[in-house]
Design a protein around this motif. Structure first.
Motif, PDB file in Angstrom:
ATOM      1  N   THR A 179       0.841  -1.182   0.000  1.00  0.00           N
ATOM      2  CA  THR A 179       0.000   0.000   0.000  1.00  0.00           C
ATOM      3  C   THR A 179       0.885   1.243   0.000  1.00  0.00           C
ATOM      4  OG1 THR A 179      -0.113   0.047   2.417  1.00  0.00           O
ATOM      5  CG2 THR A 179      -1.842  -1.171   1.266  1.00  0.00           C
ATOM      6  N   GLY A 180       0.298   2.380  -0.310  1.00  0.00           N
ATOM      7  CA  GLY A 180       1.043   3.631  -0.302  1.00  0.00           C
ATOM      8  C   GLY A 180       0.835   4.404  -1.581  1.00  0.00           C
ATOM      9  N   GLN A 181       1.673   5.409  -1.768  1.00  0.00           N
ATOM     10  CA  GLN A 181       1.514   6.333  -2.887  1.00  0.00           C
ATOM     11  C   GLN A 181       2.757   6.334  -3.760  1.00  0.00           C
ATOM     12  OE1 GLN A 181       1.390  10.880  -2.476  1.00  0.00           O
ATOM     13  NE2 GLN A 181      -0.777  10.336  -2.581  1.00  0.00           N
ATOM     14  N   VAL A 182       2.534   6.339  -5.072  1.00  0.00           N
ATOM     15  CA  VAL A 182       3.621   6.472  -6.045  1.00  0.00           C
ATOM     16  C   VAL A 182       3.313   7.648  -6.955  1.00  0.00           C
ATOM     17  CG1 VAL A 182       4.335   4.049  -5.991  1.00  0.00           C
ATOM     18  CG2 VAL A 182       2.525   4.764  -7.556  1.00  0.00           C
ATOM     19  N   ASP A 183       4.315   8.072  -7.737  1.00  0.00           N
ATOM     20  CA  ASP A 183       4.169   9.313  -8.485  1.00  0.00           C
ATOM     21  C   ASP A 183       3.509   9.162  -9.846  1.00  0.00           C
ATOM     22  OD1 ASP A 183       6.163   8.015  -9.819  1.00  0.00           O
ATOM     23  OD2 ASP A 183       7.662   9.594  -9.639  1.00  0.00           O
ATOM     24  N   SER A 184       3.375   7.930 -10.347  1.00  0.00           N
ATOM     25  CA  SER A 184       2.793   7.759 -11.680  1.00  0.00           C
ATOM     26  C   SER A 184       2.249   6.347 -11.833  1.00  0.00           C
ATOM     27  CB  SER A 184       3.839   8.009 -12.770  1.00  0.00           C
ATOM     28  OG  SER A 184       4.812   6.982 -12.780  1.00  0.00           O
ATOM     29  N   GLU A 185       1.372   6.187 -12.823  1.00  0.00           N
ATOM     30  CA  GLU A 185       0.824   4.872 -13.103  1.00  0.00           C
ATOM     31  C   GLU A 185       1.914   3.926 -13.611  1.00  0.00           C
ATOM     32  OE1 GLU A 185      -1.697   1.771 -13.114  1.00  0.00           O
ATOM     33  OE2 GLU A 185      -2.012   3.754 -12.241  1.00  0.00           O
ATOM     34  N   ALA A 186       2.898   4.472 -14.337  1.00  0.00           N
ATOM     35  CA  ALA A 186       4.006   3.636 -14.807  1.00  0.00           C
ATOM     36  C   ALA A 186       4.779   3.039 -13.631  1.00  0.00           C
ATOM     37  CB  ALA A 186       4.936   4.456 -15.692  1.00  0.00           C
ATOM     38  N   THR A 187       5.046   3.862 -12.618  1.00  0.00           N
ATOM     39  CA  THR A 187       5.729   3.366 -11.422  1.00  0.00           C
ATOM     40  C   THR A 187       4.876   2.338 -10.707  1.00  0.00           C
ATOM     41  OG1 THR A 187       6.879   5.479 -11.146  1.00  0.00           O
ATOM     42  CG2 THR A 187       6.761   4.043  -9.218  1.00  0.00           C
ATOM     43  N   HIS A 188       3.589   2.595 -10.625  1.00  0.00           N
ATOM     44  CA  HIS A 188       2.641   1.673 -10.001  1.00  0.00           C
ATOM     45  C   HIS A 188       2.738   0.289 -10.646  1.00  0.00           C
ATOM     46  CE1 HIS A 188      -1.930   0.671  -9.390  1.00  0.00           C
ATOM     47  NE2 HIS A 188      -1.143  -0.155  -8.732  1.00  0.00           N
ATOM     48  N   GLN A 189       2.594   0.232 -11.956  1.00  0.00           N
ATOM     49  CA  GLN A 189       2.621  -1.039 -12.659  1.00  0.00           C
ATOM     50  C   GLN A 189       3.986  -1.718 -12.546  1.00  0.00           C
ATOM     51  OE1 GLN A 189      -0.045  -2.473 -13.845  1.00  0.00           O
ATOM     52  NE2 GLN A 189      -1.322  -0.703 -13.369  1.00  0.00           N
TER      53      GLN A 189
END
Length: 258
Positions: free
Chosen positions: A104-114
């Protein structure tokens, strides 16, 4: 006899990634390992991995040891998912309960998420482990870039596109922010004051924007993620009638696109 209770790893990610078996939030830049592991060897291995990734001075040991039974090769699987990629998560947590991982948490972009979710699954490479994705995509990063450029100016030699030492220093300050935004596209926009011919100022502003891009690319930022443009004197932020105002108008702007 060992108790049939699976160990639980909880990795709190505050600022930089923090690791732990039930890791708790720590002061900024600290990596906390907390909770209970099956034996001293497991504890030592996890501490060694954390210190390798983040530096011994940043690791806080709050691990305990109890006679627990872990899934087969549990330590090896956990070590594989403790990667530098976790530094891309803020205000979050990686929790490993037996053979279930929850991030869980926050990332800066959908690319980083994936990328993070894919990395966890690839590193595990074990169908008996389940990965639960609780990541969210945070802000664009525009505010952080604006904050740096409000306080500092990317300077060039007078009348040309050669960065000064001070200009390079500001770009070095921006680099960590841009690296965290990997996968996002942004525009570098050059601006000038209104002294001299407009056409020459537009050309100069474009050249300065390209010089900034060239420097960032030389530091590992993808060229495909950067577009450049020159606005010349057309978008002033201050009065061109004073030296101070003209200095403010001679600037580089970063705009996050996607």
């Amino acid at each position: 006899m060992p108790r049939w209770i699976w160990p639980v790893l909880c990795v709190s990610l505050v600022g930089v990634g923090t690791l732990g078996w039930a890791a708790e939030a720590a002061p900024p830049a600290k990596v906390v390992l907390a909770g209970v592991v099956p034996d001293q060897a497991t504890k030592a291995a996890l501490l060694a991995r954390a210190r390798e990734l983040y530096g011994a001075d940043r690791v806080v040991d709050q691990l305990g040891v109890d006679h627990l039974v872990a899934p087969p090769q549990w330590l090896e699987h956990v070590q594989r998912v403790l990667t530098p990629e976790l530094k891309k998560v803020s205000n979050g947590q990686l929790r490993v309960t037996g053979n279930t991982l929850e991030l869980t948490g926050q990332v800066d972009s959908e690319a980083t998420h994936q990328q993070l979710v894919s990395t966890l699954a690839t590193q595990l490479n074990n169908p008996t482990y389940a990965v639960r994705d609780g990541l969210t995509v945070g802000g664009t990063g525009q505010a952080a870039l604006d904050d740096v450029l409000t306080r500092r100016t990317i300077e060039f030699e007078p009348g040309n596109a050669q960065l000064t030492a001070r200009g390079v220093a500001v770009l070095e300050e921006l680099l960590p922010l841009l690296q965290k935004m990997q996968g996002r596209r942004f525009e570098v926009i050059g601006h000038t004051d209104d002294q001299g011919a407009r056409e020459a100022n537009v050309s100069l502003s474009e050249a300065r924007a390209r010089a900034v891009k060239d420097y960032l690319v030389s530091k590992g930022i993808s060229a495909a993620d950067i577009v450049t443009s020159g606005a010349g004197p057309d978008r002033p932020v201050a009065d061109n009638q004073s030296p101070e105002g003209r200095a403010r108008n001679r600037r580089i702007e970063f705009r996050v696109l996607a």
